[in-house]
Write a protein that holds these residues in place. Structure first.
Motif, mmCIF file in Angstrom:
data_model
loop_
_atom_site.group_PDB
_atom_site.id
_atom_site.type_symbol
_atom_site.label_atom_id
_atom_site.label_comp_id
_atom_site.label_asym_id
_atom_site.label_seq_id
_atom_site.Cartn_x
_atom_site.Cartn_y
_atom_site.Cartn_z
ATOM 1 N N MET A 77 36.846 36.150 31.242
ATOM 2 C CA MET A 77 37.445 36.628 31.716
ATOM 3 C C MET A 77 36.686 36.247 33.017
ATOM 4 O O MET A 77 35.692 36.339 33.662
ATOM 5 C CB MET A 77 36.766 38.036 31.681
ATOM 6 C CG MET A 77 37.766 39.060 30.426
ATOM 7 S SD MET A 77 39.734 39.058 30.942
ATOM 8 C CE MET A 77 39.301 40.910 31.519
ATOM 9 N N ILE A 78 37.609 36.086 33.996
ATOM 10 C CA ILE A 78 36.978 36.047 35.392
ATOM 11 C C ILE A 78 36.365 37.125 35.971
ATOM 12 O O ILE A 78 37.375 38.148 36.132
ATOM 13 C CB ILE A 78 38.135 35.519 36.692
ATOM 14 C CG1 ILE A 78 38.262 33.801 35.943
ATOM 15 C CG2 ILE A 78 37.777 35.145 38.199
ATOM 16 C CD1 ILE A 78 39.833 33.533 36.921
ATOM 17 N N ASN A 79 35.218 38.110 36.911
ATOM 18 C CA ASN A 79 35.053 39.124 36.669
ATOM 19 C C ASN A 79 34.120 38.984 38.216
ATOM 20 O O ASN A 79 33.194 38.251 38.485
ATOM 21 C CB ASN A 79 33.825 39.367 35.533
ATOM 22 C CG ASN A 79 33.686 40.628 35.451
ATOM 23 O OD1 ASN A 79 34.134 41.789 36.436
ATOM 24 N ND2 ASN A 79 33.017 41.522 34.625
ATOM 25 N N PHE A 80 35.078 40.179 38.667
ATOM 26 C CA PHE A 80 34.715 40.133 40.385
ATOM 27 C C PHE A 80 33.994 41.236 39.921
ATOM 28 O O PHE A 80 34.718 42.112 39.744
ATOM 29 C CB PHE A 80 35.494 40.227 41.294
ATOM 30 C CG PHE A 80 35.582 38.468 42.179
ATOM 31 C CD1 PHE A 80 35.828 38.051 43.577
ATOM 32 C CD2 PHE A 80 36.525 37.670 41.461
ATOM 33 C CE1 PHE A 80 35.525 37.438 43.774
ATOM 34 C CE2 PHE A 80 36.840 36.825 41.666
ATOM 35 C CZ PHE A 80 36.745 36.366 42.679
ATOM 36 N N LYS A 81 32.424 41.625 40.604
ATOM 37 C CA LYS A 81 31.060 42.657 39.886
ATOM 38 C C LYS A 81 31.306 43.185 41.693
ATOM 39 O O LYS A 81 30.002 42.670 42.672
ATOM 40 C CB LYS A 81 30.558 42.773 39.355
ATOM 41 C CG LYS A 81 31.334 42.477 37.549
ATOM 42 C CD LYS A 81 29.857 42.426 36.485
ATOM 43 C CE LYS A 81 30.219 42.547 35.693
ATOM 44 N NZ LYS A 81 29.322 42.744 34.661
ATOM 45 N N GLN A 82 31.506 43.808 42.500
ATOM 46 C CA GLN A 82 30.907 44.988 43.394
ATOM 47 C C GLN A 82 30.619 43.094 44.302
ATOM 48 O O GLN A 82 30.183 43.370 45.692
ATOM 49 C CB GLN A 82 29.890 45.523 43.568
ATOM 50 C CG GLN A 82 29.605 46.508 42.927
ATOM 51 C CD GLN A 82 29.010 47.253 42.978
ATOM 52 O OE1 GLN A 82 27.779 46.833 43.269
ATOM 53 N NE2 GLN A 82 28.634 48.269 41.537
ATOM 54 N N VAL A 83 31.773 42.920 45.017
ATOM 55 C CA VAL A 83 31.866 41.669 45.879
ATOM 56 C C VAL A 83 32.705 41.809 46.750
ATOM 57 O O VAL A 83 33.609 42.132 47.197
ATOM 58 C CB VAL A 83 32.310 40.730 45.282
ATOM 59 C CG1 VAL A 83 32.534 39.328 45.836
ATOM 60 C CG2 VAL A 83 32.320 39.629 43.931
ATOM 61 N N SER A 84 31.963 41.705 47.667
ATOM 62 C CA SER A 84 31.774 42.354 49.601
ATOM 63 C C SER A 84 31.724 41.039 50.698
ATOM 64 O O SER A 84 31.070 40.330 50.769
ATOM 65 C CB SER A 84 31.641 43.399 49.894
ATOM 66 O OG SER A 84 30.248 43.792 50.186
ATOM 67 N N CYS A 85 32.630 41.143 51.576
ATOM 68 C CA CYS A 85 32.112 39.812 52.967
ATOM 69 C C CYS A 85 32.675 40.750 54.086
ATOM 70 O O CYS A 85 34.044 41.309 54.419
ATOM 71 C CB CYS A 85 32.547 38.750 52.422
ATOM 72 S SG CYS A 85 34.379 38.533 52.463
ATOM 73 N N CYS A 86 32.213 40.393 55.247
ATOM 74 C CA CYS A 86 32.831 40.648 56.723
ATOM 75 C C CYS A 86 33.530 39.075 56.831
ATOM 76 O O CYS A 86 33.140 39.051 57.096
ATOM 77 C CB CYS A 86 31.969 41.744 57.202
ATOM 78 S SG CYS A 86 33.221 41.466 58.637
ATOM 79 N N LEU A 87 34.488 39.377 57.681
ATOM 80 C CA LEU A 87 35.466 38.158 58.245
ATOM 81 C C LEU A 87 34.999 38.667 59.939
ATOM 82 O O LEU A 87 36.971 39.093 59.717
ATOM 83 C CB LEU A 87 36.443 37.548 57.735
ATOM 84 C CG LEU A 87 35.863 36.530 55.959
ATOM 85 C CD1 LEU A 87 37.128 36.186 55.637
ATOM 86 C CD2 LEU A 87 35.049 35.839 56.226
ATOM 87 N N GLY A 88 34.704 38.252 60.612
ATOM 88 C CA GLY A 88 35.091 39.305 61.696
ATOM 89 C C GLY A 88 35.095 40.658 61.515
ATOM 90 O O GLY A 88 34.183 40.818 61.205
ATOM 91 N N GLU A 89 36.317 41.205 62.032
ATOM 92 C CA GLU A 89 35.823 43.131 62.106
ATOM 93 C C GLU A 89 36.506 43.273 60.307
ATOM 94 O O GLU A 89 36.221 44.542 60.513
ATOM 95 C CB GLU A 89 37.135 42.844 63.236
ATOM 96 C CG GLU A 89 35.988 43.124 64.975
ATOM 97 C CD GLU A 89 37.092 44.081 65.996
ATOM 98 O OE1 GLU A 89 38.387 44.747 65.195
ATOM 99 O OE2 GLU A 89 36.379 43.732 66.942
#
Length: 235
Positions: free
Chosen positions: A1-13
């Motif tokens: 599986m490709i698994n994203f766990k709690q992945v966050s980012c901010c680009l501009g606003e």
């Protein structure tokens, strides 16, 4: 599986947050309105953007890849722009995917020739990109991705500039190569037809999050207002 766990980012606003699992060995269509976060998802996976939370984790199978530099990740990215070197032959444009020095072994040269054959460019290795059609240049870019022999291929709207016939041709080629080489392909597209013909799974992004995920056959049947608005249907 490709698994994203709690992945966050901010680009501009704009904030983006991904919790996601998709199976390996499939073509997965990433869909959503412009600016929703489709390309951001791919860029996080490739390492071009870094998560901004310490709890974030990205796995490819059992391998945690978010701690690797982009060049170390088992990922190849192909964008709408071909990024071919105009002064180099088709053969050398592919060879760059193996060695930037272009000093290939006999085995590696054979690998390039095989890739040219796979993408339908056998015998055209000596040509320059300007001597090729738009569809052929896209095939060169795909061939370069193949010679890297990475298990995960990220395609960010690579066919949007092609006419319908060439688009269909490239879609068929990607699907065939995915099966032959057991590639996992994540394809950003605005075309529902791509999802139906190419992908087994659709991930729909809205407002920087995974809003819906399911089979491509189910996607067009959804009554969700975000999906219906995206498809131009009345709710």
């Amino acid at each position: 599986m490709i698994n994203f766990k709690q992945v966050s980012c901010c680009l501009g606003e704009q904030q983006f947050y991904y919790d996601l699992q998709v199976p390996l060995g499939q073509v997965v269509a990433i869909m959503g309105a412009s600016g929703s976060g489709k390309s951001t998802l791919l860029n996080l996976l490739a390492g071009f953007i870094q998560p901004q939370t310490s709890s974030a984790q990205i796995f490819l199978g059992d391998l945690r890849i978010d701690q690797f530099e982009p060049a170390q990740r088992p990922v190849t990215s192909l964008f709408q722009e071909h990024n071919l070197f105009a002064h180099m032959s088709v053969f050398n444009n592919l060879a760059l995917g193996i060695r930037p020095s272009l000093k290939l072994t006999i085995e590696e040269k054979s690998q390039v020739e095989n890739a040219l054959d796979q993408v339908g460019l056998k015998g055209l290795g000596s040509r320059l990109p300007k001597q090729l059609s738009g569809g052929q240049r896209q095939r060169v870019a795909l061939g370069r991705a193949l010679v890297r022999r990475k298990p995960l291929l990220l395609l960010d709207e690579p066919f949007s500039a092609l006419d319908p016939a060439l688009r269909q041709e490239m879609a068929t080629l990607v699907k065939r190569l995915s099966r032959q080489q057991k590639l996992t392909v994540l394809l950003v597209t605005h075309e529902p037809k791509d999802a139906l013909e190419l992908a087994e799974t659709v991930v729909f992004i809205a407002d920087g999050r995974v809003h819906w995920q399911g089979s491509s056959n189910d996607f067009l049947q959804q009554k969700d207002h975000h999906i219906q608005a995206y498809l131009g249907q009345s709710c």
